[in-house]
Scaffold this active site. Structure first.
Site, PDB file in Angstrom:
ATOM      1  N   GLU A  51       0.881  -1.272   0.189  1.00 24.70           N
ATOM      2  CA  GLU A  51       0.157   0.074  -0.440  1.00 24.70           C
ATOM      3  C   GLU A  51       1.095   1.436   0.367  1.00 24.70           C
ATOM      4  O   GLU A  51       0.207   2.676  -0.385  1.00 24.70           O
ATOM      5  CB  GLU A  51      -1.277   0.342   0.572  1.00 24.70           C
ATOM      6  CG  GLU A  51      -0.239   0.343   2.790  1.00 24.70           C
ATOM      7  CD  GLU A  51      -1.431   0.243   3.264  1.00 24.70           C
ATOM      8  OE1 GLU A  51      -1.336   1.278   4.748  1.00 24.70           O
ATOM      9  OE2 GLU A  51      -2.038  -0.801   3.620  1.00 24.70           O
ATOM     10  N   GLY A  96      -3.279 -20.141  -7.061  1.00 25.46           N
ATOM     11  CA  GLY A  96      -3.643 -21.482  -6.755  1.00 25.46           C
ATOM     12  C   GLY A  96      -1.976 -21.693  -6.008  1.00 25.46           C
ATOM     13  O   GLY A  96      -2.121 -22.924  -4.303  1.00 25.46           O
ATOM     14  N   GLU A 148       7.821 -12.440   6.835  1.00 28.91           N
ATOM     15  CA  GLU A 148       8.632 -12.296   5.527  1.00 28.91           C
ATOM     16  C   GLU A 148      10.266 -11.056   5.684  1.00 28.91           C
ATOM     17  O   GLU A 148      11.385 -12.320   5.727  1.00 28.91           O
ATOM     18  CB  GLU A 148       8.421 -10.964   4.458  1.00 28.91           C
ATOM     19  CG  GLU A 148       8.973 -11.613   3.158  1.00 28.91           C
ATOM     20  CD  GLU A 148       8.058 -10.595   2.105  1.00 28.91           C
ATOM     21  OE1 GLU A 148       6.956 -10.914   1.674  1.00 28.91           O
ATOM     22  OE2 GLU A 148       8.455  -9.177   1.695  1.00 28.91           O
TER      23      GLU A 148
END
Length: 196
Positions: free
Chosen positions: A30, A61, A95
């Site tokens: 963002e 997927g 992360e």
């Protein structure tokens, strides 16, 4: 959310032949996806650098957490774009912990922080927006939360690394300097790999 206990990192993942990406970009979507990070991504691609940026490489997927872990493990350089709201994202912080773990285990993963319109000391010491975000995470997960402690440690570790700081000016000039450093590093590494 990534479950670190489900992910096994082995040193085999870090052999030069297993590296798929030159650069892994870590960023708060963002804040910079359609501006700074998007422009950096484009500039790197134009120079032939293989870049992983989450919205480009993940296929329908895919388990996002495992896809990101694999991309981090299969990269030579991780560029972390610290922006105002980076620490509000649990995903970004998970992360970042993975990046630090790979950096420590792999020893070949270079981690270069970019402080985009934030002061390095605010990230390092978790002040201003970083302090507010970490306080909110502690409220949610508990004051002594191991998860929050890992996030704080990863922020401090990466903020202590040599990187770049951008406050104002022409972004294209700043991006040009980053791309130049990346391509120089990759060319140097290719020469060294050819000598072995």
């Amino acid at each position: 959310m990534m479950a670190n206990q489900d992910i096994t990192i082995t040193t085999d993942d870090y052999e030069p032949n297993n590296l798929v990406y030159d650069v892994f970009l870590s960023f708060r979507g963002e804040d910079t996806r359609y501006s700074f990070t998007g422009f950096l991504y484009d500039a790197l691609l134009r120079k032939g650098v293989r870049v992983f940026m989450d919205d480009e490489e993940l296929k329908g997927g895919d388990r996002i957490a495992q896809s990101l872990v694999n991309a981090i493990q299969q990269s030579r350089i991780s560029i972390v774009v610290f922006s105002e709201n980076y620490a509000t994202s649990r995903w970004c912080l998970d992360e970042l912990v993975e990046i630090v773990e790979c950096m420590e285990l792999k020893k070949r993963l270079l981690v270069w922080p970019i402080f985009y319109k934030v002061a390095p000391s605010d990230v390092r010491h978790q002040r201003k927006s970083y302090g507010e975000a970490m306080a909110a995470h502690e409220e949610r997960f508990g004051n002594g939360s191991v998860k929050v402690q890992k996030w704080r440690s990863a922020l401090s570790q990466v903020a202590n690394l040599k990187g770049w700081s951008y406050q104002t000016g022409y972004e294209y000039e700043f991006i040009h300097e980053i791309v130049k450093r990346v391509t120089t590093k990759l060319q140097h590494e290719q020469v060294n790999l050819g000598d072995t």
